[in-house]
Scaffold this active site. Sequence first.
Site, PDB file in Angstrom:
ATOM      1  N   CYS A 192      53.405  23.291  25.225  1.00 19.41           N
ATOM      2  CA  CYS A 192      52.299  21.961  25.186  1.00 19.41           C
ATOM      3  C   CYS A 192      51.248  22.378  24.514  1.00 19.41           C
ATOM      4  O   CYS A 192      50.309  21.562  24.356  1.00 19.41           O
ATOM      5  CB  CYS A 192      52.069  21.587  26.829  1.00 19.41           C
ATOM      6  SG  CYS A 192      50.855  22.736  27.645  1.00 19.41           S
ATOM      7  N   GLN A 208      48.951  44.951  46.177  1.00 18.54           N
ATOM      8  CA  GLN A 208      47.940  44.281  45.557  1.00 18.54           C
ATOM      9  C   GLN A 208      47.861  44.482  44.114  1.00 18.54           C
ATOM     10  O   GLN A 208      47.196  43.984  43.297  1.00 18.54           O
ATOM     11  CB  GLN A 208      46.754  44.819  46.198  1.00 18.54           C
ATOM     12  CG  GLN A 208      46.410  44.651  47.753  1.00 18.54           C
ATOM     13  CD  GLN A 208      45.504  45.293  48.359  1.00 18.54           C
ATOM     14  OE1 GLN A 208      44.112  45.029  48.475  1.00 18.54           O
ATOM     15  NE2 GLN A 208      45.626  46.698  48.868  1.00 18.54           N
ATOM     16  N   ASN A 209      48.835  45.459  43.741  1.00 19.18           N
ATOM     17  CA  ASN A 209      48.506  45.809  42.418  1.00 19.18           C
ATOM     18  C   ASN A 209      49.077  44.690  41.374  1.00 19.18           C
ATOM     19  O   ASN A 209      50.203  44.114  41.865  1.00 19.18           O
ATOM     20  CB  ASN A 209      49.411  47.287  42.219  1.00 19.18           C
ATOM     21  CG  ASN A 209      48.682  48.364  42.732  1.00 19.18           C
ATOM     22  OD1 ASN A 209      47.503  48.197  43.357  1.00 19.18           O
ATOM     23  ND2 ASN A 209      49.333  49.311  43.092  1.00 19.18           N
ATOM     24  N   HIS A 212      48.316  39.733  44.291  1.00 23.10           N
ATOM     25  CA  HIS A 212      47.281  39.485  43.337  1.00 23.10           C
ATOM     26  C   HIS A 212      47.956  38.913  42.093  1.00 23.10           C
ATOM     27  O   HIS A 212      47.150  38.982  40.978  1.00 23.10           O
ATOM     28  CB  HIS A 212      46.096  40.365  43.435  1.00 23.10           C
ATOM     29  CG  HIS A 212      45.458  40.777  44.434  1.00 23.10           C
ATOM     30  ND1 HIS A 212      44.875  41.861  44.855  1.00 23.10           N
ATOM     31  CD2 HIS A 212      45.371  39.932  45.461  1.00 23.10           C
ATOM     32  CE1 HIS A 212      44.360  41.768  45.983  1.00 23.10           C
ATOM     33  NE2 HIS A 212      44.574  40.655  46.430  1.00 23.10           N
ATOM     34  N   CYS A 266      50.340  28.059  25.155  1.00 26.95           N
ATOM     35  CA  CYS A 266      51.588  27.604  25.686  1.00 26.95           C
ATOM     36  C   CYS A 266      52.784  27.115  24.591  1.00 26.95           C
ATOM     37  O   CYS A 266      52.284  26.191  23.706  1.00 26.95           O
ATOM     38  CB  CYS A 266      51.583  26.523  26.693  1.00 26.95           C
ATOM     39  SG  CYS A 266      53.121  25.760  27.508  1.00 26.95           S
ATOM     40  N   THR A 324      45.017  52.215  49.572  1.00 27.20           N
ATOM     41  CA  THR A 324      44.163  50.838  49.324  1.00 27.20           C
ATOM     42  C   THR A 324      42.721  51.004  49.929  1.00 27.20           C
ATOM     43  O   THR A 324      42.890  51.856  51.017  1.00 27.20           O
ATOM     44  CB  THR A 324      44.792  49.754  49.732  1.00 27.20           C
ATOM     45  OG1 THR A 324      43.945  48.561  49.671  1.00 27.20           O
ATOM     46  CG2 THR A 324      45.369  49.722  51.271  1.00 27.20           C
ATOM     47  N   SER A 325      41.753  50.707  49.368  1.00 25.36           N
ATOM     48  CA  SER A 325      40.448  50.691  50.011  1.00 25.36           C
ATOM     49  C   SER A 325      40.503  49.945  51.194  1.00 25.36           C
ATOM     50  O   SER A 325      39.473  49.962  52.190  1.00 25.36           O
ATOM     51  CB  SER A 325      39.196  50.873  49.159  1.00 25.36           C
ATOM     52  OG  SER A 325      39.344  49.550  48.735  1.00 25.36           O
ATOM     53  N   CYS A 359      50.700  28.740  32.181  1.00 25.86           N
ATOM     54  CA  CYS A 359      49.777  27.762  31.302  1.00 25.86           C
ATOM     55  C   CYS A 359      48.966  27.040  32.123  1.00 25.86           C
ATOM     56  O   CYS A 359      49.189  26.512  33.454  1.00 25.86           O
ATOM     57  CB  CYS A 359      50.990  26.484  31.059  1.00 25.86           C
ATOM     58  SG  CYS A 359      50.300  24.951  30.275  1.00 25.86           S
TER      59      CYS A 359
HETATM   60  P1  OAD Z   1      40.467  50.634  45.241  1.00 26.07           P
HETATM   61  O1  OAD Z   1      40.012  50.829  44.164  1.00 26.07           O
HETATM   62  O2  OAD Z   1      39.570  49.722  46.044  1.00 26.07           O
HETATM   63  O3  OAD Z   1      40.897  51.697  46.250  1.00 26.07           O
HETATM   64  C1  OAD Z   1      41.867  52.711  45.766  1.00 26.07           C
HETATM   65  C2  OAD Z   1      42.103  53.510  46.805  1.00 26.07           C
HETATM   66  O4  OAD Z   1      43.174  54.531  46.645  1.00 26.07           O
HETATM   67  C3  OAD Z   1      41.192  54.193  47.564  1.00 26.07           C
HETATM   68  O5  OAD Z   1      40.905  54.097  48.923  1.00 26.07           O
HETATM   69  C4  OAD Z   1      41.341  55.898  47.094  1.00 26.07           C
HETATM   70  O6  OAD Z   1      40.845  56.520  48.034  1.00 26.07           O
HETATM   71  C5  OAD Z   1      42.853  55.730  47.094  1.00 26.07           C
HETATM   72  N1  OAD Z   1      43.481  56.587  46.369  1.00 26.07           N
HETATM   73  C6  OAD Z   1      42.970  56.996  45.070  1.00 26.07           C
HETATM   74  N2  OAD Z   1      43.932  57.957  44.549  1.00 26.07           N
HETATM   75  C7  OAD Z   1      44.979  57.979  45.326  1.00 26.07           C
HETATM   76  C8  OAD Z   1      46.504  58.707  45.494  1.00 26.07           C
HETATM   77  N3  OAD Z   1      46.696  59.595  44.384  1.00 26.07           N
HETATM   78  N4  OAD Z   1      47.217  58.387  46.507  1.00 26.07           N
HETATM   79  C9  OAD Z   1      47.023  57.589  47.441  1.00 26.07           C
HETATM   80  N5  OAD Z   1      45.739  56.856  47.257  1.00 26.07           N
HETATM   81  C10 OAD Z   1      44.623  56.990  46.520  1.00 26.07           C
HETATM   82  O7  OAD Z   1      41.691  49.809  45.093  1.00 26.07           O
HETATM   83  P2  OAD Z   1      42.557  48.506  46.014  1.00 26.07           P
HETATM   84  O8  OAD Z   1      42.433  48.814  47.532  1.00 26.07           O
HETATM   85  O9  OAD Z   1      43.886  48.162  45.505  1.00 26.07           O
HETATM   86  O10 OAD Z   1      41.965  42.834  43.488  1.00 26.07           O
HETATM   87  O11 OAD Z   1      41.584  47.113  45.519  1.00 26.07           O
HETATM   88  C11 OAD Z   1      42.055  45.773  46.153  1.00 26.07           C
HETATM   89  C12 OAD Z   1      41.555  44.807  45.269  1.00 26.07           C
HETATM   90  O12 OAD Z   1      40.418  44.939  44.721  1.00 26.07           O
HETATM   91  C13 OAD Z   1      42.517  45.026  44.017  1.00 26.07           C
HETATM   92  O13 OAD Z   1      43.930  44.458  44.090  1.00 26.07           O
HETATM   93  C14 OAD Z   1      41.768  43.958  43.062  1.00 26.07           C
HETATM   94  C15 OAD Z   1      40.412  44.600  43.209  1.00 26.07           C
HETATM   95  O14 OAD Z   1      39.488  43.700  43.416  1.00 26.07           O
HETATM   96  C16 OAD Z   1      42.098  41.783  42.582  1.00 26.07           C
HETATM   97  O15 OAD Z   1      42.057  42.046  41.184  1.00 26.07           O
HETATM   98  C17 OAD Z   1      42.195  40.502  42.854  1.00 26.07           C
END
Ligand code: OAD
Length: 254
Positions: free
Chosen positions: A153, A103-104, A121, A150, A191-192, A129
Amino acid sequence: MEIKTELAPLIDILHKTKRVVVLTGAGISAESGIPTFRGEEGLWKTYRAEELATLSAFIKDPRLIWEWYDWRRGIIGSKDFNPGHQVLANWEKLFPAFHVITQNIDGLHQKAGSYNILELHGNIWKLRCTEEETITENHSTPLGEIPPHCSNCGALLRPHVVWFGESLDPSILQSAFALSSSCEVMFVVGTSAVVQPAASLPLSAADSDATVVEINPDPTPITPYADFSFRGKAGDILPRIDGELSLINPSGEE
Ligand code: OAD
């Protein structure tokens, strides 16, 4: 279902495993110094996402949005991959079929040497563009022009990232679900698991009887579906698993 927390039974499984998928989120890059979205220092606590990461915000004020992305590019560009990214890059050579679904948008998996990556993402180093939809890569920090245009264009360029209210690329999403439902082991790292559709990928793996392994300091909505849960940092746990794997299998071959 009992959630296991010991490494040994996981190592046994991994030795028999050919198809591995790893879903990553902001947590894997936290140890590189890139803020997560929802933690204490989370990016969305300082900035209101709906003010910045939307198409309507971009249409209203492209300069402001590009200033924010330029600032983020500057932060990300000064950071390097960490041992968690490194292990995943190495595992591409260890397992016959190995894919990262991230997702990063920071590009750190590529920087660490991973090739088989699906970016759900988008990528902050890519510009799109707004007229022609062409995608170019640009690693300049700061950008030479804000907002950028761009070269073909003259239309505005936008970050090639998915904003709130936008859909994910359907072909990438389809591939992500196909990989998730056919893998034998899925790691869910940093990921959360609250943002859809990414959060459904581990459920699809669990439905298909894959072993689900969560690595996160905190529990998430995925935890009840996990076969293994390792509470800790990706940069500690992944190298520990890797160390155990190569202890028993020092050549890295089956
Ligand atoms: P979050 O910030 O929601 O969650 C980060 C997660 O990483 C949490 O569950 C933390 O407990 C965990 N965490 C923190 N430090 C850590 C470490 N050292 N090792 C392992 N885990 C750790 O981030 P995402 O789940 O990636 O979307 O968020 C999902 C999406 O929300 C992102 O891609 C972004 C955002 O809106 C878009 O921009 C479309």
